[in-house]
Design a protein around this motif. Structure first.
Motif, short mmCIF file in Angstrom:
data_model
loop_
_atom_site.label_atom_id
_atom_site.label_comp_id
_atom_site.label_asym_id
_atom_site.label_seq_id
_atom_site.Cartn_x
_atom_site.Cartn_y
_atom_site.Cartn_z
N SER A 131 0.82 -1.22 0.00
CA SER A 131 0.00 0.00 0.00
C SER A 131 0.86 1.27 0.00
N GLY A 132 2.14 1.12 -0.22
CA GLY A 132 3.00 2.29 -0.39
C GLY A 132 3.50 2.88 0.91
N ILE A 133 4.06 4.08 0.81
CA ILE A 133 4.63 4.76 1.98
C ILE A 133 3.50 5.22 2.90
N THR A 134 3.63 4.95 4.20
CA THR A 134 2.59 5.31 5.17
C THR A 134 2.64 6.80 5.50
N ARG A 135 1.66 7.26 6.26
CA ARG A 135 1.66 8.67 6.67
C ARG A 135 2.90 8.98 7.50
#
Lengths: 212, 212
Positions: A131-135
């Motif tokens: 899901s990619g880079i997190t916050r």
């Protein structure tokens, strides 16, 4: 023959000893990216740093810490191996962005955002979905850029890697992996990733582990 | 009037803010020994360091960290307050001698061996009995000497203080306490201790807390 280049090993983990450092010197190395930790907590990372401090004290003729790029040239000029400490995962900072600067102050120069699995920052290469880079990951990338800690995506998944390169204002590296076009494996990198790494002025270090 | 001396506050704890630092500058301070922690663990000490890193980032016009003595002169020349971080107790190193160097690398310049109570290193001034410097305490004193971390015995008991001065190869300080001859109190120091501090080239900082 006088050296005109710096020879740096992109990543090693080892049962470090005088013998190992002597072998590195005989092999012509000027510096090595040495793995400090894999999954250790912040506190445990300090214990690993303490062990390195003891090594620096025990083998001052063979090794020295690298805290700024110029240190590698100093290591070369003095016939020693510069030790560039790196983390294979983001566990040293736990969930606390302040630990990025604290770890950089202690000489942690390189950090992977993930090691195979999902982390608080990004996704590893063996997860089913990325899901990619997190916050939090976005904030940590900016903080690593600010304090001067290199982002290493060796064990990260494709989308996370591409997003890290996009978000980072400094070059991103893959210190140890191979091109997927040479050998298909989840740990290896697609041409798309390698092109993005190149465009960010990053680097790819080949990995000699047979399974990848 | 040009300054010819460095003006250093021997110890302060505070709810630090821009206003406090401005007051210090208006008061003519060049540096302050600022309490980083009292009873925090190693990990908690890193959180306190993180808070100081944020202050250094927020108020670069007012404060700067002191990591070597020359930094105090740099602070003075640039009209800033040099921050000398200190621990009022030995909890930052827990039971791990390697943490002395790690904490010194992070800018912990001063450490008390005890805070009123018995510690792993020595005895505090409010214990009924003072059995002196412990076995681990002797090793930590030597390590503090080696890495350049100042030994502060402000809250320590008499025998432990005299033994620390005897064991240490560098000056020992009492950053905040008063002469017992001025006012009898367990926190204050006998003439014997003050003479030993003087002979070690140490220093005594007066404490303005009414109870002592």
């Amino acid at each position: 023959m006088s050296k005109t280049m710096l020879t740096i090993d992109g990543l090693q983990y080892s049962n470090w000893s005088r013998e190992i450092f002597e072998q590195m010197r005989e092999g012509g190395l000027d510096a090595v990216h040495a793995t400090l930790v894999y999954h250790e907590t912040t506190r445990e990372t300090l214990t690993r740093l303490g062990e390195w401090n003891r090594r620096f004290e025990a083998y001052p003729d063979l090794i020295m810490p690298v805290h700024v790029p110029q240190d590698i040239a100093i290591a070369q000029a003095s016939g020693r191996i510069g030790i560039i400490l790196g983390a294979q995962n983001c566990s040293p900072i736990e969930d606390d962005i302040d630990m990025v600067e604290v770890m950089r102050d202690l000489g942690l120069m390189i950090m992977q955002l993930t090691y195979n699995n999902q982390s608080l920052l990004a996704c590893g290469c063996y997860e089913a979905e990325d899901s990619g880079i997190t916050r939090f990951g976005r904030q940590v990338i900016r903080e690593m850029n600010r304090v001067g800690m290199v982002i290493d995506m060796s064990h990260s998944a494709e989308r996370s890697t591409l997003e890290a390169i996009e978000i980072s204002e400094r070059p991103v590296i893959i210190s140890h992996a191979n091109p997927e076009s040479f050998h298909p494996a989840k740990r290896n990198k697609s041409d798309k990733v390698l092109k993005a790494i190149a465009e960010s002025d990053g680097l790819l270090g080949f990995s000699a582990i047979p399974s990848i």
